[in-house]
Scaffold this motif. Sequence first.
Motif, mmCIF file in Angstrom:
data_model
loop_
_atom_site.group_PDB
_atom_site.id
_atom_site.type_symbol
_atom_site.label_atom_id
_atom_site.label_comp_id
_atom_site.label_asym_id
_atom_site.label_seq_id
_atom_site.Cartn_x
_atom_site.Cartn_y
_atom_site.Cartn_z
ATOM 1 N N PHE A 274 0.834 -1.205 0.000
ATOM 2 C CA PHE A 274 0.000 0.000 0.000
ATOM 3 C C PHE A 274 0.868 1.254 0.000
ATOM 4 N N ARG A 275 1.867 1.269 0.852
ATOM 5 C CA ARG A 275 2.716 2.459 0.963
ATOM 6 C C ARG A 275 3.637 2.605 -0.243
ATOM 7 N N PHE A 276 4.206 1.498 -0.726
ATOM 8 C CA PHE A 276 5.127 1.572 -1.873
ATOM 9 C C PHE A 276 4.406 2.047 -3.124
ATOM 10 N N ASN A 277 3.213 1.542 -3.365
ATOM 11 C CA ASN A 277 2.487 1.910 -4.587
ATOM 12 C C ASN A 277 2.017 3.354 -4.575
ATOM 13 N N ARG A 278 2.063 3.992 -3.426
ATOM 14 C CA ARG A 278 1.668 5.400 -3.323
ATOM 15 C C ARG A 278 2.836 6.279 -2.900
ATOM 16 N N ARG A 279 4.031 5.824 -3.196
ATOM 17 C CA ARG A 279 5.237 6.528 -2.746
ATOM 18 C C ARG A 279 5.422 7.883 -3.417
#
Length: 350
Positions: A274-279
Motif C-alpha cells: 500500500f505504501r510503496f504503490n503510493r510513494r
Amino acid sequence: MPTSGRDYPGSHGELLAWFPDDHACIDYLEWLRWPNGFCCPRCVSRAGWRLSSGRWECTVCGRQTSVTAGTIFHRTRTPLPTWFQAAWLMTGQKQGVSALGLQRSLGLGSYQTAWAMLHRFRLAMVRPARERLSGWVEVDEAYVGGVEGGVDGRETATKSIVAIAVEIKPPKGFGRIRLRSVPDVTQDSLIPFVEAVVEPGSTVHTDGWQAYWTVPEHGYTHERTVMRKQNDPAHIVMPGVHRVASLLQRWLLGTHQGAVSLVHLDAYLNEFTFRFNRRHSRRRGMLFYRLLEQSIAADPITYSSLIANPHATGRHHTRPSRPGRVAPIPAVYRPWRETPGHTGPPDLNG
C-alpha cells in the motif's frame, strides 16, 4: 483529485481540529461511504432518517444501521478519533508505526488494542478488485527471517518465502508491486501467484529457476535469464525485485525489529505494498484519505480471527497515560461538507 484542506486534513494539527469527537468522525465516514446520502445496505433504498441514537433507519425495509456497521470499525469500543489518529500515524510516516509505538503515542491501555487496530487497517489496504500488473513484470522470490545456516540453494528451514512481482517502467522506473507469502518455491506455489497478480499477455521476466518454465503455457511472454551465465550480478540484471526485497527487509527490521510471524506476514506485506504503490504521493494526507476510504468498504474483522492463539495474548495490560484536562473543541468546521460528495477518482495505485 481530492484536495488537501477540503477532502482530507493536510497536517496533524488539522486532523485534531477536524476530528475532536465521534460526531465529526461519523460525519466524515458517512460522507465517504454515502457521498450521495444514506443508502440502506439491505435494500439499497436512499430513503431513511436518523434516529436519536445516531443510527439510520430505512423507511422501506425498516433496517437500522450505522455508518460503521459492516466495516472494520464495527462494534469498536475505541473512540473514532483514536482510530483516525492511528490511521494518520500509520500513513503519515514513511516507515509506518509499530504496535508498541502506536500504544505509546496514543496512550492506549493495552498492546493488543494497538496491534489489532493496525492489523484491521492492514487487511483493509487491499482492494478486492484491484488491477493486475501489466507490461514488463519482474517476478522472483525473497527470504525474510534473519541468518540461516545449514541449507543449500533455495532451501529454508526457518525463513519465510515472499513472492515478489514488480512492474518495470523504462528507462529506470518501477511501477506497482505485488507481494505474497508462499509455502515453497515449487511450480504449484509460484505459477498461481503469477496468474493472480499479472495480467495475461504481459511479459514475465524471471531467473532460470525451473518452477517458472511453464509460464508461457498460462498466456504470458516469458523472458528467462539464467543468472550464472550473466556477467552482471543479479541486482543489476533484475533490479526491481531486488530493490523491493531490500526495502522490505529493511522495513521489517527497522520498524518491527524483525518480530513478524509467518501467520501474519501477509498483513505486513499488504501495508508495505500500500505504501510503496503510493510513494509518489506529494501529500501524506492523501494516504490517510485512501485508507479510510478502503476501511469503510472492508468487512468487519474480529480480534479472535486475527490472533493465532485466542487464549495467549503474550503481553500484560499497561495503564494508559493521564493527559491534562483539555476543553472540548466544537466540531463545527467540516470542510468536506462544502461539496456534495467526495470527488476523488478510483484509486489506481492498489
